[in-house]
Design an enzyme around this catalytic site. Sequence first.
Site, PDB file in Angstrom:
ATOM      1  N   ARG A 149       4.336  -0.452  -4.596  1.00  0.00           N
ATOM      2  CA  ARG A 149       3.989  -0.900  -3.239  1.00  0.00           C
ATOM      3  C   ARG A 149       2.686  -1.694  -3.195  1.00  0.00           C
ATOM      4  NH1 ARG A 149       6.760   1.686   0.769  1.00  0.00           N
ATOM      5  NH2 ARG A 149       5.152   1.105   2.251  1.00  0.00           N
TER       6      ARG A 149
ATOM      7  N   TRP B  18      -2.539  -2.842  -1.671  1.00  0.00           N
ATOM      8  CA  TRP B  18      -2.187  -4.265  -1.754  1.00  0.00           C
ATOM      9  C   TRP B  18      -3.109  -4.926  -0.734  1.00  0.00           C
ATOM     10  CZ3 TRP B  18      -0.252  -8.130   1.489  1.00  0.00           C
ATOM     11  CH2 TRP B  18       0.235  -9.267   0.838  1.00  0.00           C
TER      12      TRP B  18
ATOM     13  N   LYS C 140       6.345  -4.454  -3.483  1.00  0.00           N
ATOM     14  CA  LYS C 140       7.790  -4.326  -3.264  1.00  0.00           C
ATOM     15  C   LYS C 140       8.163  -4.431  -1.798  1.00  0.00           C
ATOM     16  CE  LYS C 140      12.026  -3.193  -4.513  1.00  0.00           C
ATOM     17  NZ  LYS C 140      12.818  -4.282  -5.108  1.00  0.00           N
TER      18      LYS C 140
ATOM     19  N   LYS D 260      13.360 -15.494  -8.636  1.00  0.00           N
ATOM     20  CA  LYS D 260      13.147 -14.502  -9.710  1.00  0.00           C
ATOM     21  C   LYS D 260      12.204 -15.072 -10.762  1.00  0.00           C
ATOM     22  CE  LYS D 260      14.320 -11.815  -8.002  1.00  0.00           C
ATOM     23  NZ  LYS D 260      15.051 -11.462  -6.832  1.00  0.00           N
TER      24      LYS D 260
ATOM     25  N   HIS E 166      18.311 -37.323  -4.343  1.00  0.00           N
ATOM     26  CA  HIS E 166      17.521 -37.659  -3.152  1.00  0.00           C
ATOM     27  C   HIS E 166      16.027 -37.405  -3.369  1.00  0.00           C
ATOM     28  CE1 HIS E 166      21.099 -38.450  -0.845  1.00  0.00           C
ATOM     29  NE2 HIS E 166      21.598 -37.281  -1.230  1.00  0.00           N
TER      30      HIS E 166
ATOM     31  N   GLU F  95      17.860 -18.088  -5.434  1.00  0.00           N
ATOM     32  CA  GLU F  95      17.533 -16.726  -5.870  1.00  0.00           C
ATOM     33  C   GLU F  95      17.012 -16.731  -7.309  1.00  0.00           C
ATOM     34  OE1 GLU F  95      16.914 -14.050  -4.632  1.00  0.00           O
ATOM     35  OE2 GLU F  95      17.257 -12.515  -6.135  1.00  0.00           O
TER      36      GLU F  95
ATOM     37  N   GLU G  90       8.580 -15.401  -9.405  1.00  0.00           N
ATOM     38  CA  GLU G  90       7.978 -14.085  -9.143  1.00  0.00           C
ATOM     39  C   GLU G  90       7.483 -13.387 -10.413  1.00  0.00           C
ATOM     40  OE1 GLU G  90       9.657 -10.881  -5.985  1.00  0.00           O
ATOM     41  OE2 GLU G  90      11.135 -11.861  -7.232  1.00  0.00           O
TER      42      GLU G  90
ATOM     43  N   CYS H 149       0.821  -1.192   0.000  1.00  0.00           N
ATOM     44  CA  CYS H 149       0.000   0.000   0.000  1.00  0.00           C
ATOM     45  C   CYS H 149       0.868   1.260   0.000  1.00  0.00           C
ATOM     46  CB  CYS H 149      -0.958   0.088   1.188  1.00  0.00           C
ATOM     47  SG  CYS H 149      -2.107  -1.275   1.289  1.00  0.00           S
TER      48      CYS H 149
ATOM     49  N   ASN I 210      -2.240   2.210   5.431  1.00  0.00           N
ATOM     50  CA  ASN I 210      -1.309   1.148   5.041  1.00  0.00           C
ATOM     51  C   ASN I 210      -0.995   0.369   6.320  1.00  0.00           C
ATOM     52  OD1 ASN I 210       0.924  -0.348   4.205  1.00  0.00           O
ATOM     53  ND2 ASN I 210       2.304   1.414   4.208  1.00  0.00           N
ATOM     54  N   GLY I 211      -1.252  -0.935   6.327  1.00  0.00           N
ATOM     55  CA  GLY I 211      -0.983  -1.732   7.523  1.00  0.00           C
ATOM     56  C   GLY I 211      -2.162  -2.639   7.819  1.00  0.00           C
TER      57      GLY I 211
HETATM   58  O1  M6R Z   1      13.040  -4.981   1.381  1.00  0.00           O
HETATM   59  P1  M6R Z   1      13.511  -6.334   1.767  1.00  0.00           P
HETATM   60  O2  M6R Z   1      14.891  -6.632   1.253  1.00  0.00           O
HETATM   61  O3  M6R Z   1      13.415  -6.595   3.220  1.00  0.00           O
HETATM   62  O4  M6R Z   1      12.517  -7.335   1.040  1.00  0.00           O
HETATM   63  C1  M6R Z   1      12.558  -8.703   1.312  1.00  0.00           C
HETATM   64  C2  M6R Z   1      11.713  -9.472   0.344  1.00  0.00           C
HETATM   65  O5  M6R Z   1      10.369  -9.108   0.459  1.00  0.00           O
HETATM   66  C3  M6R Z   1      12.157  -9.250  -1.098  1.00  0.00           C
HETATM   67  O6  M6R Z   1      13.490  -9.587  -1.281  1.00  0.00           O
HETATM   68  C4  M6R Z   1      11.297 -10.083  -2.069  1.00  0.00           C
HETATM   69  O7  M6R Z   1      11.515 -11.433  -1.866  1.00  0.00           O
HETATM   70  C5  M6R Z   1      11.619  -9.663  -3.499  1.00  0.00           C
HETATM   71  N1  M6R Z   1      10.416  -9.371  -4.208  1.00  0.00           N
HETATM   72  C6  M6R Z   1      12.383 -10.687  -4.249  1.00  0.00           C
HETATM   73  O8  M6R Z   1      12.637 -10.329  -5.550  1.00  0.00           O
END
Ligand code: M6R
Length: 625
Positions: free
Chosen positions: A27, A74, A620, A501, A520, A497, A504, A2, A100-101
Amino acid sequence: MCGIVGYVGRSEAGPILLDGLRRLEYRGYDSAGVAIMDGDRVETRKCAGRIAELGKLMTEKPPVGTYGISHTRWATHGKPTDQNAHPHFDGSGKLALVHNGVIENYQALKEDLLREGEHIFASETDTEVLAHLIGSLYDASAPANGYVPPQNEKSRLVAAVRAALQQVIGTYGIALVHRDIPDFIVGARRGSPLVLGVGKEENFLASDVSAIVAYTRDAVYLNDFDVVAVERDKFEISSVAGEGGNYEVSKVEFTDEDIKKGDYPHYMLKEIFEQAGSVRDAMRGRLSTDECTAKLGGLDMTAAQLRDVGRIVLTGCGTALHAAMIGEYILEQLAGIPTEVEFASEFRHRNTPMTRDTLVFAISQSGETADTLGALRESRRKGYRTLGICNNVASTIARESDGGVYMHAGPEIGVAATKSFTSQVTILLLIGLLLGRMRHLSTSEGSHIIGALEALPDQIEQTLKLSDEIRGIARKYAASPGMLFFGRQFNFPIGLEAALKVKEITYLFSEGHPSAELKHGIIALVRPELPSVFITPDDAVFSKNLNNMEQVKARKGPIIAVTSGACGDRLRGIANDVITIPSAPAFVTPILSVIPLQLLAYHLAVELGRDVDKPRNLAKSVTVE
Ligand code: M6R
């Protein structure tokens, strides 16, 4: 998670609020809305969908007025519908609020209000309950009859906000306006960021300075439990408890230019291509070639304290957690300090046995992630020294930690984290170098590490030149049902990682595993349509990876290999596609090996027509648990 923007000044509020929301869209982008005050009318436009939809509504029927609030959502409580879009109103319809929250006790508060008998709720949100609560406290404080000077109405509204927030359990960043109180906005925060932008005859509220940096670079980063009363030419900060607030006006460290996409089609691609510079900036002024060590004054620890560290805990979420996992290998190898990685969301709720000499690092790009902040607070509560590795200088984690290291990566707008990851790993290398040189690392080893770090920006530039080749590979595999990623040692977290990506931004199934785990169980998934990506640079475990690749090949699974140096030749005939990155020592290789995989995810997503910078269901900055 948000985004909020508020404006009070002399210009038309509509365009400013809409522009701010566009900059905060990362956001959250489920629905959006504005409430703008025009004399005694509240002009509301809100709808489900992206800011562009709201933009259309505002073009069709432009709201007029010089102060107002706005929100991009969001969804937490209630589906992303027009009704649930913010702003929400109180029972009188005069008070509009954006939030927001999460108000955790909203059901109980709602039941109390319903018992009063005069409240009808139009949405399923917790926010509307807060609007009703503040509105009813404000109305109840009105004198039975007679004239109320405007100044008193302002104080009454602030008092109602305080009284309501004292009843709230949960997190909030809020902004609200009242039809009867012109040119006046009230904001407050707890657990969700809120910044006050200080302009000339105009002031702003926003969840993030990027929303307002085009108008002012003077900002007050509000603290938890701050309540701010904002007018055109003044503001007053106090606490929820009613005490005077301490604040400082800071200069925002980036400009509006820094948050533009430029010629790039997406922020994610721009940020991938910024990594030579961001890694350089993470090291700038922090390497001492004379003493063959790193200088990290922000840790705020004496040499004796640093020498006494007996154990390290690295905590974070998502991409930051993957950086932490590489940090574990780095710190154990370079400094010989036992290191553990903890999911912030788990760490904060369990009773991890810790020794008194434990140092905790909370790693977070945004510095606002609720779980990481919770882990930081929990570890400080228990008396452990807790340091932050953050990008957002004014963030809550940066402010609440005992010290730390800033990434200086510049704003990261793409929801998929890229440059923040390589900056985090770079900083963990600096910490490893510093702690290692205070223990067993010799000057020549220190100098070797510095040499490897200094070579990185040029090697990143070389790696980025692979983008076109990787686009070709992405096209070839775009119809795949998913992807598996495998790596060992420093490159095992790179597999995680890369898989994050891909899932996501492409929505394809993907998983990362240590290469040896293949046999395994995971090998049961291997089949001709499902590519396996091996991250297998020229290192001590290359031949082990080779064995695992043979196992995949024997089962007709296609293989993409990310390798380095001369190893590429050894992979021809085994891997279907080979991506060769520059050779580097094992501890810095992850900074290079992740780049082709960021590009692979990016090009796959583009090929599949995904919304790269705003993938579905995500936001984000995750400021809720
Ligand atoms: O702002 P932060 O680094 O604390 O965020 C952590 C995760 O929410 C963030 O890395 C999320 O997994 C990303 N969207 C990954 O690409």
